[in-house]
Design a protein around this motif. Structure first.
Motif, PDB file in Angstrom:
ATOM      1  N   ALA A   1     -74.783  -4.525 -75.072  1.00 47.31           N
ATOM      2  CA  ALA A   1     -74.366  -3.177 -74.672  1.00 47.31           C
ATOM      3  C   ALA A   1     -72.853  -3.095 -74.502  1.00 47.31           C
ATOM      4  O   ALA A   1     -72.214  -2.121 -74.910  1.00 47.31           O
ATOM      5  N   GLY A   2     -72.265  -4.140 -73.924  1.00 47.88           N
ATOM      6  CA  GLY A   2     -70.823  -4.125 -73.696  1.00 47.88           C
ATOM      7  C   GLY A   2     -70.022  -4.111 -74.981  1.00 47.88           C
ATOM      8  O   GLY A   2     -69.016  -3.386 -75.096  1.00 47.88           O
ATOM      9  N   LEU A   3     -70.465  -4.884 -75.958  1.00 50.27           N
ATOM     10  CA  LEU A   3     -69.771  -4.910 -77.246  1.00 50.27           C
ATOM     11  C   LEU A   3     -69.779  -3.537 -77.918  1.00 50.27           C
ATOM     12  O   LEU A   3     -68.826  -3.162 -78.608  1.00 50.27           O
ATOM     13  N   LEU A   4     -70.838  -2.780 -77.682  1.00 46.85           N
ATOM     14  CA  LEU A   4     -70.954  -1.460 -78.310  1.00 46.85           C
ATOM     15  C   LEU A   4     -70.201  -0.375 -77.540  1.00 46.85           C
ATOM     16  O   LEU A   4     -69.527   0.472 -78.135  1.00 46.85           O
ATOM     17  N   LEU A   5     -70.320  -0.397 -76.227  1.00 50.89           N
ATOM     18  CA  LEU A   5     -69.899   0.747 -75.421  1.00 50.89           C
ATOM     19  C   LEU A   5     -68.497   0.642 -74.849  1.00 50.89           C
ATOM     20  O   LEU A   5     -67.931   1.658 -74.438  1.00 50.89           O
ATOM     21  N   TRP A   6     -67.937  -0.556 -74.796  1.00 50.85           N
ATOM     22  CA  TRP A   6     -66.651  -0.738 -74.119  1.00 50.85           C
ATOM     23  C   TRP A   6     -65.577   0.226 -74.626  1.00 50.85           C
ATOM     24  O   TRP A   6     -64.923   0.912 -73.845  1.00 50.85           O
ATOM     25  N   ILE A   7     -65.396   0.299 -75.925  1.00 47.06           N
ATOM     26  CA  ILE A   7     -64.309   1.125 -76.466  1.00 47.06           C
ATOM     27  C   ILE A   7     -64.591   2.620 -76.314  1.00 47.06           C
ATOM     28  O   ILE A   7     -63.793   3.336 -75.693  1.00 47.06           O
ATOM     29  N   PRO A   8     -65.693   3.145 -76.864  1.00 48.34           N
ATOM     30  CA  PRO A   8     -65.850   4.610 -76.801  1.00 48.34           C
ATOM     31  C   PRO A   8     -66.040   5.152 -75.392  1.00 48.34           C
ATOM     32  O   PRO A   8     -65.521   6.231 -75.071  1.00 48.34           O
TER      33      PRO A   8
ATOM     34  N   ARG B   1     -76.528   1.571 -83.554  1.00 45.61           N
ATOM     35  CA  ARG B   1     -75.998   2.899 -83.915  1.00 45.61           C
ATOM     36  C   ARG B   1     -76.729   3.999 -83.148  1.00 45.61           C
ATOM     37  O   ARG B   1     -76.104   4.960 -82.677  1.00 45.61           O
ATOM     38  N   GLN B   2     -78.047   3.868 -83.020  1.00 43.01           N
ATOM     39  CA  GLN B   2     -78.819   4.856 -82.262  1.00 43.01           C
ATOM     40  C   GLN B   2     -78.476   4.780 -80.770  1.00 43.01           C
ATOM     41  O   GLN B   2     -78.413   5.799 -80.081  1.00 43.01           O
ATOM     42  N   PHE B   3     -78.269   3.580 -80.291  1.00 41.64           N
ATOM     43  CA  PHE B   3     -77.866   3.334 -78.911  1.00 41.64           C
ATOM     44  C   PHE B   3     -76.541   4.036 -78.617  1.00 41.64           C
ATOM     45  O   PHE B   3     -76.399   4.755 -77.617  1.00 41.64           O
ATOM     46  N   LEU B   4     -75.588   3.852 -79.508  1.00 39.90           N
ATOM     47  CA  LEU B   4     -74.285   4.498 -79.361  1.00 39.90           C
ATOM     48  C   LEU B   4     -74.390   6.015 -79.424  1.00 39.90           C
ATOM     49  O   LEU B   4     -73.753   6.732 -78.638  1.00 39.90           O
ATOM     50  N   ALA B   5     -75.181   6.516 -80.355  1.00 48.00           N
ATOM     51  CA  ALA B   5     -75.326   7.968 -80.489  1.00 48.00           C
ATOM     52  C   ALA B   5     -75.866   8.589 -79.208  1.00 48.00           C
ATOM     53  O   ALA B   5     -75.394   9.639 -78.757  1.00 48.00           O
TER      54      ALA B   5
END
Length: 202
Positions: free
Chosen positions: A162-169, A92-96
């Protein structure tokens, strides 16, 4: 550099960042930057020899801000009972951090000029995001050594995470020109991404 000169230098950097992000590299002139910084064009050239050097300094300066993210990914405790919770908090912090509007704008700007400045864009990747991935890989290696993760290639596992988190947004933002996610979306991407990651690597 005296205080007055340092203040002008910083004002030029801040103005240039705003103009480059709003107009792109080719659409930006030194006149635009001087006007926003409230200095003469001669002053801009006194601090920066040309537009390319100014652009390079702005891009590479942003890699220093990644240190906090590196500290974050290096600090996942080896706690079997709380592994999913700890990774979800990290996610969550990574995404933020990586979906902030200015970060997304900068990413788009660098990609748009990668053919013109390939060494600069490569340096931004290597000194920024790749440093995070290397640190995350080492964290995953430690967790694997403790028997909490199962992977033969911790660097590839870091890319998977990282890919699982960032691909969509990130992809949505790149193609739409602005962020398309809500805070609730990021919560969902973090939790779902970690579940998928652990299904493959635990």
């Amino acid at each position: 550099m005296d205080n007055r000169s340092a203040r002008k230098h910083q004002a030029i950097l801040e103005a240039a960042t705003k103009v480059f992000l709003s107009k792109g590299y080719s659409g930006t002139s030194m006149d635009d930057i001087a006007k926003l910084a409230a200095v003469s064009k001669q002053t801009v050239y006194k601090h920066f020899a040309d537009k390319e050097k100014l652009f390079s300094e702005i891009v590479l300066a942003t890699t220093d801000r990644i240190d906090g993210m590196i500290d974050l990914v290096a600090a996942v405790p080896a706690d079997a009972d709380a592994l999913e919770e700890n990774l979800t908090r990290l996610a969550r912090q990574f995404l933020a951090a990586l979906t902030r509007p200015q970060v997304l704008q900068l990413r788009r700007l660098i990609i748009a000029n990668a053919d013109t400045f390939p060494e600069l864009s490569a340096a931004w990747y290597e000194q920024g995001f790749e440093r995070v991935l290397v640190t995350l890989s080492e964290t995953f290696r430690q967790l694997a050594d403790e028997g909490l993760l199962r992977t033969d290639d911790t660097m590839l596992a870091a890319h998977h995470f990282a890919g699982l988190l960032l691909w969509i947004p990130v992809n949505k933002a790149m193609f739409h020109g602005s962020s398309q996610h809500t805070e609730a979306d990021l919560d969902h991407y973090a939790a779902a991404g970690v579940r998928a990651f652990l299904a493959a690597h635990r």
